[in-house]
Motif scaffolding. Structure first.
Motif, PDB file in Angstrom:
ATOM      1  N   GLY A 334       0.791  -1.237   0.000  1.00 12.99           N
ATOM      2  CA  GLY A 334       0.000   0.000   0.000  1.00 12.99           C
ATOM      3  C   GLY A 334       0.818   1.280   0.000  1.00 12.99           C
ATOM      4  N   LEU A 335       2.149   1.164  -0.041  1.00 12.13           N
ATOM      5  CA  LEU A 335       2.974   2.385  -0.081  1.00 12.13           C
ATOM      6  C   LEU A 335       3.346   2.701  -1.530  1.00 12.13           C
ATOM      7  CD1 LEU A 335       5.534   2.037   2.850  1.00 12.13           C
ATOM      8  CD2 LEU A 335       3.569   3.578   2.703  1.00 12.13           C
ATOM      9  N   GLU A 336       3.250   3.966  -1.903  1.00 12.08           N
ATOM     10  CA  GLU A 336       3.606   4.370  -3.277  1.00 12.08           C
ATOM     11  C   GLU A 336       4.227   5.760  -3.248  1.00 12.08           C
ATOM     12  OE1 GLU A 336       3.099   2.469  -6.306  1.00 12.08           O
ATOM     13  OE2 GLU A 336       4.544   4.018  -6.807  1.00 12.08           O
ATOM     14  N   PRO A 337       5.469   5.946  -3.623  1.00 11.20           N
ATOM     15  CA  PRO A 337       6.440   4.920  -3.998  1.00 11.20           C
ATOM     16  C   PRO A 337       7.079   4.300  -2.756  1.00 11.20           C
ATOM     17  CG  PRO A 337       7.490   7.074  -4.055  1.00 11.20           C
ATOM     18  CD  PRO A 337       6.057   7.306  -3.644  1.00 11.20           C
ATOM     19  N   VAL A 338       7.971   3.323  -2.997  1.00  9.65           N
ATOM     20  CA  VAL A 338       8.807   2.791  -1.919  1.00  9.65           C
ATOM     21  C   VAL A 338      10.210   3.319  -2.174  1.00  9.65           C
ATOM     22  CG1 VAL A 338       9.738   0.700  -0.894  1.00  9.65           C
ATOM     23  CG2 VAL A 338       7.391   0.715  -1.715  1.00  9.65           C
ATOM     24  N   LYS A 339      10.809   3.890  -1.156  1.00  8.42           N
ATOM     25  CA  LYS A 339      12.146   4.450  -1.360  1.00  8.42           C
ATOM     26  C   LYS A 339      13.210   3.583  -0.701  1.00  8.42           C
ATOM     27  CE  LYS A 339      10.662   9.275  -1.337  1.00  8.42           C
ATOM     28  NZ  LYS A 339      11.013  10.595  -0.804  1.00  8.42           N
ATOM     29  N   VAL A 340      14.393   3.565  -1.313  1.00 12.52           N
ATOM     30  CA  VAL A 340      15.548   2.909  -0.685  1.00 12.52           C
ATOM     31  C   VAL A 340      16.736   3.866  -0.784  1.00 12.52           C
ATOM     32  CG1 VAL A 340      14.932   0.478  -1.011  1.00 12.52           C
ATOM     33  CG2 VAL A 340      16.032   1.698  -2.877  1.00 12.52           C
ATOM     34  N   CYS A 341      17.557   3.881   0.237  1.00 10.81           N
ATOM     35  CA  CYS A 341      18.731   4.764   0.233  1.00 10.81           C
ATOM     36  C   CYS A 341      19.869   4.052  -0.499  1.00 10.81           C
ATOM     37  CB  CYS A 341      19.119   5.078   1.671  1.00 10.81           C
ATOM     38  SG  CYS A 341      20.682   5.937   1.807  1.00 10.81           S
ATOM     39  N   VAL A 342      20.395   4.697  -1.540  1.00  6.68           N
ATOM     40  CA  VAL A 342      21.434   4.051  -2.363  1.00  6.68           C
ATOM     41  C   VAL A 342      22.790   4.747  -2.268  1.00  6.68           C
ATOM     42  CG1 VAL A 342      19.840   3.022  -4.019  1.00  6.68           C
ATOM     43  CG2 VAL A 342      20.650   5.374  -4.387  1.00  6.68           C
ATOM     44  N   ALA A 343      22.825   5.925  -1.643  1.00 10.53           N
ATOM     45  CA  ALA A 343      24.097   6.660  -1.478  1.00 10.53           C
ATOM     46  C   ALA A 343      23.851   7.735  -0.424  1.00 10.53           C
ATOM     47  CB  ALA A 343      24.538   7.288  -2.797  1.00 10.53           C
ATOM     48  N   TYR A 344      24.930   8.395   0.000  1.00 14.45           N
ATOM     49  CA  TYR A 344      24.778   9.501   0.952  1.00 14.45           C
ATOM     50  C   TYR A 344      25.400  10.755   0.352  1.00 14.45           C
ATOM     51  CZ  TYR A 344      24.238   5.901   4.635  1.00 14.45           C
ATOM     52  OH  TYR A 344      23.834   4.845   5.414  1.00 14.45           O
ATOM     53  N   GLU A 345      24.981  11.884   0.917  1.00 20.59           N
ATOM     54  CA  GLU A 345      25.686  13.120   0.617  1.00 20.59           C
ATOM     55  C   GLU A 345      26.326  13.600   1.912  1.00 20.59           C
ATOM     56  OE1 GLU A 345      23.582  15.970  -1.896  1.00 20.59           O
ATOM     57  OE2 GLU A 345      24.585  17.528  -0.686  1.00 20.59           O
ATOM     58  N   LEU A 346      27.610  13.926   1.823  1.00 20.60           N
ATOM     59  CA  LEU A 346      28.326  14.436   2.995  1.00 20.60           C
ATOM     60  C   LEU A 346      29.158  15.636   2.560  1.00 20.60           C
ATOM     61  CD1 LEU A 346      29.173  14.065   6.021  1.00 20.60           C
ATOM     62  CD2 LEU A 346      31.037  12.624   5.202  1.00 20.60           C
ATOM     63  N   ASP A 347      28.918  16.765   3.176  1.00 21.96           N
ATOM     64  CA  ASP A 347      29.616  18.012   2.830  1.00 21.96           C
ATOM     65  C   ASP A 347      29.584  18.277   1.318  1.00 21.96           C
ATOM     66  OD1 ASP A 347      30.242  18.238   5.520  1.00 21.96           O
ATOM     67  OD2 ASP A 347      32.125  17.132   5.267  1.00 21.96           O
ATOM     68  N   GLY A 348      28.421  18.117   0.716  1.00 20.00           N
ATOM     69  CA  GLY A 348      28.253  18.415  -0.714  1.00 20.00           C
ATOM     70  C   GLY A 348      28.796  17.342  -1.639  1.00 20.00           C
ATOM     71  N   GLU A 349      29.361  16.280  -1.084  1.00 20.82           N
ATOM     72  CA  GLU A 349      29.906  15.218  -1.940  1.00 20.82           C
ATOM     73  C   GLU A 349      29.080  13.947  -1.835  1.00 20.82           C
ATOM     74  OE1 GLU A 349      33.996  14.234  -1.918  1.00 20.82           O
ATOM     75  OE2 GLU A 349      34.585  16.348  -1.645  1.00 20.82           O
ATOM     76  N   ARG A 350      28.997  13.225  -2.958  1.00 18.54           N
ATOM     77  CA  ARG A 350      28.230  11.981  -2.954  1.00 18.54           C
ATOM     78  C   ARG A 350      29.118  10.828  -2.480  1.00 18.54           C
ATOM     79  NH1 ARG A 350      23.599   9.751  -6.331  1.00 18.54           N
ATOM     80  NH2 ARG A 350      24.032   7.526  -6.471  1.00 18.54           N
ATOM     81  N   LEU A 351      28.625  10.114  -1.480  1.00 14.69           N
ATOM     82  CA  LEU A 351      29.356   8.931  -0.972  1.00 14.69           C
ATOM     83  C   LEU A 351      28.629   7.693  -1.473  1.00 14.69           C
ATOM     84  CD1 LEU A 351      29.984   9.519   2.854  1.00 14.69           C
ATOM     85  CD2 LEU A 351      31.567   9.874   0.966  1.00 14.69           C
ATOM     86  N   GLU A 352      29.340   6.819  -2.149  1.00 11.76           N
ATOM     87  CA  GLU A 352      28.683   5.616  -2.683  1.00 11.76           C
ATOM     88  C   GLU A 352      28.572   4.523  -1.626  1.00 11.76           C
ATOM     89  OE1 GLU A 352      27.127   5.515  -5.440  1.00 11.76           O
ATOM     90  OE2 GLU A 352      27.892   7.402  -6.280  1.00 11.76           O
ATOM     91  N   GLY A 353      29.461   4.570  -0.634  1.00 10.34           N
ATOM     92  CA  GLY A 353      29.428   3.532   0.400  1.00 10.34           C
ATOM     93  C   GLY A 353      29.349   4.157   1.781  1.00 10.34           C
ATOM     94  N   ALA A 354      29.345   3.305   2.792  1.00 11.63           N
ATOM     95  CA  ALA A 354      29.314   3.817   4.167  1.00 11.63           C
ATOM     96  C   ALA A 354      30.601   4.591   4.425  1.00 11.63           C
ATOM     97  CB  ALA A 354      29.198   2.648   5.132  1.00 11.63           C
ATOM     98  N   PRO A 355      30.517   5.689   5.185  1.00 10.31           N
ATOM     99  CA  PRO A 355      31.739   6.427   5.483  1.00 10.31           C
ATOM    100  C   PRO A 355      32.723   5.551   6.251  1.00 10.31           C
ATOM    101  CG  PRO A 355      29.871   7.294   6.747  1.00 10.31           C
ATOM    102  CD  PRO A 355      29.331   6.272   5.803  1.00 10.31           C
ATOM    103  N   ALA A 356      34.024   5.776   6.031  1.00  9.36           N
ATOM    104  CA  ALA A 356      35.032   4.916   6.662  1.00  9.36           C
ATOM    105  C   ALA A 356      34.818   4.898   8.173  1.00  9.36           C
ATOM    106  CB  ALA A 356      36.427   5.417   6.313  1.00  9.36           C
ATOM    107  N   SER A 357      34.453   6.036   8.727  1.00  9.08           N
ATOM    108  CA  SER A 357      34.090   6.033  10.143  1.00  9.08           C
ATOM    109  C   SER A 357      32.585   6.228  10.244  1.00  9.08           C
ATOM    110  CB  SER A 357      34.803   7.168  10.871  1.00  9.08           C
ATOM    111  OG  SER A 357      34.125   7.403  12.099  1.00  9.08           O
TER     112      SER A 357
END
Ligand code: GDP
Ligand code: IMO
Ligand code: MG
Length: 426
Positions: A334-357
């Motif tokens: 019953g949810l439309e749309p369904v969202k999933v987090c695929v990357a992060y933004e940190l200090d204006g930059e796109r992070l593709e993976g989890a931050p090292a820390s």
């Protein structure tokens, strides 16, 4: 595959109890290797809802041998309570062995945990208040008491005295008191009732593995709560990583044939700590209501949000997850749309993976991919074919992103809601 380590791949409460119960049909033995009664693993059998906190879920099947390894901490009074609750359900628990070497959670630890967390004010962790942190701390400080001490009265009194003396100033500063005489009397009273369950779990587990029995290791909590790999300091005090299962049970490294990561179709967290995809407002409330997201140990409302695939991939890679059990897919009906987090933004930059820390997780903004939702049909589905197409696409998206196959899908709380897509034990 005869030994499978099941772990939570998020912040706990992924539905490990349900998955362990489904798999218990196939196994000869089941073992806990970490944590204590801060866990709460729910099994729904017919109209009964049973929450197990310390004893492996397999105890509900009389033919499954159950073990609590020395990586776990045991509150003796609580264990007796759990055994009594099981007895009232007609479960004899004759097949349970608790390692002699498990450290004991005593009233000191519970008080130190509760009053200590409270005293932290806005920096508090929101622990379960079960004495877990202080008990593991005493274990590392070589101050702890263990299950075997219960059966050696002189040693019990002596070690308890040393522990009481050590904690007296802290307890006084926190304004709480523990009566040593009362604690000792309680332990003496409980000891004969616990003695039949105490034993050498390491030797028994070696025997299980050597005999080729199918064994399910029932990990507690979730990798993001691991004391080394989680969102420190907002973590529990034990090793959730399946690598801890070898030490926690007394087996050689490499004995695990496969790691099964249990994943909720969205994200939840109880207690404090960073949570990039947390949803406040109506949507978060809807997930909480539909998913009945209230702690099975403390009853606290769980924080809810969209599935964080960046963190899931971190868990899969860090813990070596081979297969996924995907739970609570029905809650997304019953949810439309369904969202999933695929990357992060940190200090204006796109992070593709989890931050090292993972310390930086508090500052990242989630970047979402919007997927098509589905009106209904996942709830109660008992085959892959019965799922709506968008739900199948959701599963495929998770598999592709995380790099692990979804072996089991759960579509409701009960034993019969869901289906296997491939065998976990071969
Ligand atoms: P655990 O700690 O990982 O064992 O999870 P909990 O038992 O603490 O929380 C999971 C909750 O979700 C319990 O109330 C389960 O009965 C329930 N549950 C498990 N699987 C499903 C599912 O597929 N759908 C729904 N709606 N509920 C589920
Ligand atoms: P299961 O096995 C969810 C969380 C607590 C708190 C932090 C530290 O049911 O998935 P602790 O009492 O361990 O010192 O608390 O860890 N926590 C859990 N959250 N599920 C659990 O277990 C948890 N075990 C601990 O809420 O944030
Ligand atoms: Mg739980």
């Amino acid at each position: 595959m005869s030994v499978v380590a099941m772990i939570g791949a998020q912040w706990g409460d992924e539905g490990k109890g349900k998955v362990a119960d489904v798999l218990s049909r196939e196994v000869g033995a089941m073992a806990r290797f970490n944590g204590g009664n801060n866990a709460g693993h729910t099994v729904v059998v017919g109209s009964d809802k049973i929450v197990l906190r310390l004893v492996p879920v397999g105890i509900l099947r009389p033919d499954v041998r159950c073990y609590v390894g020395r990586g776990c901490v045991v509150n003796p009074a609580y264990l007796l309570e759990e055994l009594e609750r099981l007895a009232s359900l007609g479960v004899a628990a004759e097949n349970l062995t608790v390692d002699w070497n498990c450290h004991l959670i005593l009233p000191y630890h519970v008080k130190l945990d509760q009053a200590g967390d409270e005293a932290l004010g806005r920096r508090r962790l929101g622990t379960t208040g079960r004495g877990i942190g202080p008990c593991y701390a005493d274990k590392a400080s070589r101050l702890g008491l263990r299950v075997a001490d219960l059966f050696d009265d002189g040693r019990l009194a002596e070690r308890l005295g040393a522990l009481a003396d050590r904690h007296a100033p802290t307890l006084e500063a926190l304004g709480v008191a523990v009566d040593e005489v009362e604690v000792l009397a309680g332990l003496r009273e409980g000891a004969p009732k616990l003695e039949p369950y105490a034993g050498d779990v390491a030797a028994a587990m070696r025997q299980e593995v050597a005999s080729g029995a199918k064994v399910l290791l029932e990990g507690a909590h979730g990798l993001l709560l691991d004391v080394d790999y989680g969102t420190y300091p907002f973590v529990t005090s034990s090793t959730v990583h399946p690598g801890g299962a070898a030490a926690g049970l007394g087996l050689r490294p490499g004995f695990v044939d496969a790691v099964l990561g249990v994943v909720k179709a969205y994200q939840t967290r109880v207690g404090e700590g960073p949570f990039p995809t947390e949803l406040s407002g109506e949507l978060g409330e809807r997930l909480r209501r539909r998913g009945n997201e209230y702690g099975s140990t403390t009853g606290r409302p769980r924080r809810c949000g969209w599935l964080d695939l960046v963190l899931l991939k971190y868990s899969v890679n860090t813990a070596g997850v081979d297969l996924i059990a995907l739970n609570k897919l029905d809650v997304l009906d019953g949810l439309e749309p369904v969202k999933v987090c695929v990357a992060y933004e940190l200090d204006g930059e796109r992070l593709e993976g989890a931050p090292a820390s993972l310390d930086h997780l508090g500052s990242v903004e989630p970047i979402y991919e919007e997927l098509s939702g589905w009106a209904d049909g996942a709830s109660g589905a008992t085959s892959y074919d019965a799922l709506p197409k968008a739900a199948k696409d959701y599963i495929k998206f998770i598999e592709d992103y995380a790099g692990a196959e979804v072996a089991f899908v759960s579509t409701g709380p009960s034993r019969d809601d869901g289906f296997m897509r491939r065998q976990v034990f071969e």
